[in-house]
Design a protein around this motif. Sequence first.
Motif: not given
Length: 650
Positions: A204-205, A443-447, A461-462, A453-454
């Motif tokens: 995600i990061g 843009v859709g890759l930035i969740d 994990d964050f 939630q993390i």
Amino acid sequence: MEGKFEEDIGSHHHDPCVEIAMEIHKVETPPKRSSLQKLKNRLKETFFPDDPLRQFKGQSTKQKWLLGFQYIFPILQWGPHYNLNLFKSDVVSGLTIASLAIPQGISYAKLANLPPILGLYSSFVPPLVYAVLGSSRDLAVGPVSIASLLMGSMLRQEASPNLDPILYLQLAFTSTFFAGLFQASLGFLRLGFIIDFLSKATLIGFMAGAAIIVSLQQLKALLGITHFTKEMGLVPVMSSVFHNTKEWSWQTILMGFFFLVFLLVTRHISIKKPKLFWVSAGAPLLSVVVSTLFVFVFKAQRHGISVIGKLDHGLNPPSWNMLHFHGSHIGLVLKTGLITGIISLTEGIAVGRTFAALKNYQVDGNKEMIAIGVMNVVGSTTSCYITTGAFSRSAVNHNAGAKTAVSNIIMAVTVMVTLLFLMPLFQYTPNLVLGAIIVTAVVGLIDLPAAYQIWKVDKFDFVVMLSAFFGVIFISVEEGLALAVGISIFKMVLQMTRPKTVVLGNIPGTDIFRNKHQYKDAVTIPGFLILSIQAPISFANSNYLNERILRWILDYEEEETKSHSDLRFVILDLAAVSAIDANGVMFFQELRRVLEKKGVELVLVNPVGEVMEKLQKADGTHDLLQPSNLYLTVGEAVSSRFSSMKVVSC
């Protein structure tokens, strides 16, 4: 009542002759197995957890051959049952994703600093290979933004796409070959667990950071800048943007802003109303057509609007002669192939499993690795660069009603027609519209919801996620990824070397023992220190466990001095200890000797088969696994040993 402590803890403390009734069960010895049997079982669980050979059991030789071919080529499994209704659905979805794949292919090739035509080549051959070997019905394969960015940023370290385009192409094709070879090898050798080192937080990061870097790179096209930095970091990119303000073109900015807003609005519409998926699917191709017509009619290229230029037409030329497996650049292509291979493989399998879950069917991870790997190896010999399953195209494919992998074939045929007959139409396509298409796609890759939630679930994990994000933005794409993976591995090592141990207490009125920190009403049994070890015991943590347990004993003795209750038993609940090694065995032996000197008995509860077997082999004097020191549950251990204390006291 049997199975329940009949008196409360207070009465135990005041009256040592209290009777506790409980049936004691024998701890069974695991069945003996030879070393060969153990090795066979371990290898099976490591490499064949899905037991792929079970389908061959009880089948005739002919049927085994048929099943074998179907396993290697999934198209043989669903192909014989294919019908016209399925074909109609696949044609619609195939044409729909082709309308998205053509402009994205051209855009992503430029992102990798490759000729735009290679994006279309890579949308032609790989989908055909995947249709034969892939097990996903929804995965739409082709070039993707992150892998394109990685390849472009890594290869530019040693080769210039402008000054030495032939060398750059050779490195790109050779990197793709090694990426495919690595991916297919993971599948053949069933080593897919290696990609699990890329945790959800890391991905995600990394994806978010890469999306921002990709978007910033498009400022060159969206602002009309000619002299733009070759570096990928946030600081050099923004510095390049504001140091070259004289090169900004208001015509380019106006036109680019219009198409970017248009594409983002259509994307938003499709997200809010999935049934209108065709709006965002067709928007990129419509943008290309409209912008190309605008440039052609008004001769906008003469007014500062940069265009793609003339593109070759025709099908993929062979490129096997451009694969170089020696020379000074071999280290670079190996590293590029490894990193892009892992990233694209992780993305492809994750996307395939996501849509398989929505349609309630299974995707074989090892088959997917082989399929993606083979299509990249084949692609590297047919002028294609790294490809995988793209989320945006796969989402459109799914929403358009794709039934089988034939949708990939339809897409490939559409791209083939484009390559043969329509390439001259792209000559006047402005680069700004390609930049807008890329920004809209990434843009859709930035969740953000997943990041939040993390944060709520696991702060460590964050931190890993932020490390990947800021590492990609401020250092480099590959070093940011390496930093996040390194921190994730450090976390895993930390969990191995510092396993969790908790003190258990009795839930009043029951024979249940739980973590005293979690269950505030759980109480200590006088004379007993009950601990639960919640990890395998190995060389990495045996010394720590020994020291930690001795600290628990000291803490207990300090607390119980006030109540004049001596420690008599240390009970270890081993239910969560799945394995031990030689150091683990020595840990138990050393702990027993230390406790003996203190006049304290060591009691073991519920050791699993492997743990018990190794302890038996090492316990030559049978001191460690005496029946009086080995129990099935903590309740039975406390009941039995408490009774022995009562007998002595009375």
